[in-house]
Enzyme design. Structure first.
Site, PDB file in Angstrom:
ATOM      1  N   GLY A  36       0.798  -1.218   0.000  1.00  0.00           N
ATOM      2  CA  GLY A  36       0.000   0.000   0.000  1.00  0.00           C
ATOM      3  C   GLY A  36       0.830   1.267   0.000  1.00  0.00           C
ATOM      4  O   GLY A  36       1.867   1.374  -0.653  1.00  0.00           O
ATOM      5  N   ASP A  38       2.673   2.496   2.307  1.00  0.00           N
ATOM      6  CA  ASP A  38       3.998   2.260   2.885  1.00  0.00           C
ATOM      7  C   ASP A  38       5.002   1.899   1.788  1.00  0.00           C
ATOM      8  O   ASP A  38       6.074   2.502   1.674  1.00  0.00           O
ATOM      9  CB  ASP A  38       3.881   1.140   3.926  1.00  0.00           C
ATOM     10  CG  ASP A  38       5.118   0.969   4.802  1.00  0.00           C
ATOM     11  OD1 ASP A  38       6.012   1.833   4.756  1.00  0.00           O
ATOM     12  OD2 ASP A  38       5.174  -0.019   5.540  1.00  0.00           O
TER      13      ASP A  38
END
Length: 174
Positions: A36, A38
């Site tokens: 995602g 991150d």
């Protein structure tokens, strides 16, 4: 597409491209990258971000830690670990609220005046979007009411459904 309500703005887009002092990373507790937002932040910032994160010794849910932005347009990345949704009876709302509050506090301590947040815990951690948006907006509004040093908070939302949930809360027109 974007909308604004005072110091709080919402925008549909890519958090790694925001022209702000700091972006917030919805990290996992290792701080060593993941999926995602991150993963996207680590890819955009380059390998030096991972090297700096290795020195931080991880992060507990609700806490926040700061690094430089490396190859990102933002000078800093504030890493925070959101709660994994387990039905709502395990302190998830308090932990999520702490993510926003602790990130904003770190911003003030580091002279950051503009900050962009993703929708923390709304991806792989499965926090229900309307509830997560409510926690994010309420916590941020409360913080800004008592803290004049931050000029701009942008919620950068990756999908139409999340954008719509924030838009309803902020009363902004498309």
């Amino acid at each position: 597409m974007n909308a604004h309500s005072g110091k709080i703005n919402i925008v549909r887009g890519d958090i790694t491209k925001q022209d702000v002092d700091a972006i917030v990373n919805a990290a996992n507790s290792t701080l060593l990258g993941g999926g995602g937002v991150d993963g996207a932040i680590h890819r955009a910032a380059g390998p030096d971000l991972l090297a700096e994160c290795r020195s931080l010794g991880g992060c507990e849910p609700g806490e926040a830690k700061i690094t430089r932005g490396h190859r990102l347009p933002s000078r800093f990345v504030i890493h925070t670990v959101g709660p994994i949704w387990r039905g709502g009876q395990h302190g998830e709302a308090q932990t999520l609220s702490n993510c926003y509050r602790n990130s904003l506090r770190l911003a003030v301590e580091n002279g950051i005046q503009s900050i962009a947040f993703p929708a923390i815990s709304c991806g792989a951690y499965r926090y229900p979007i309307p509830e997560a948006a409510q926690v994010a907006v309420k916590t941020t509004r409360n913080f800004l009411a008592s803290e004049v040093k931050i000029d701009k908070v942008i919620f950068v939302l990756a999908s139409e459904d999340i954008f719509a949930a924030y838009q309803r809360l902020l009363g902004a027109q498309p």
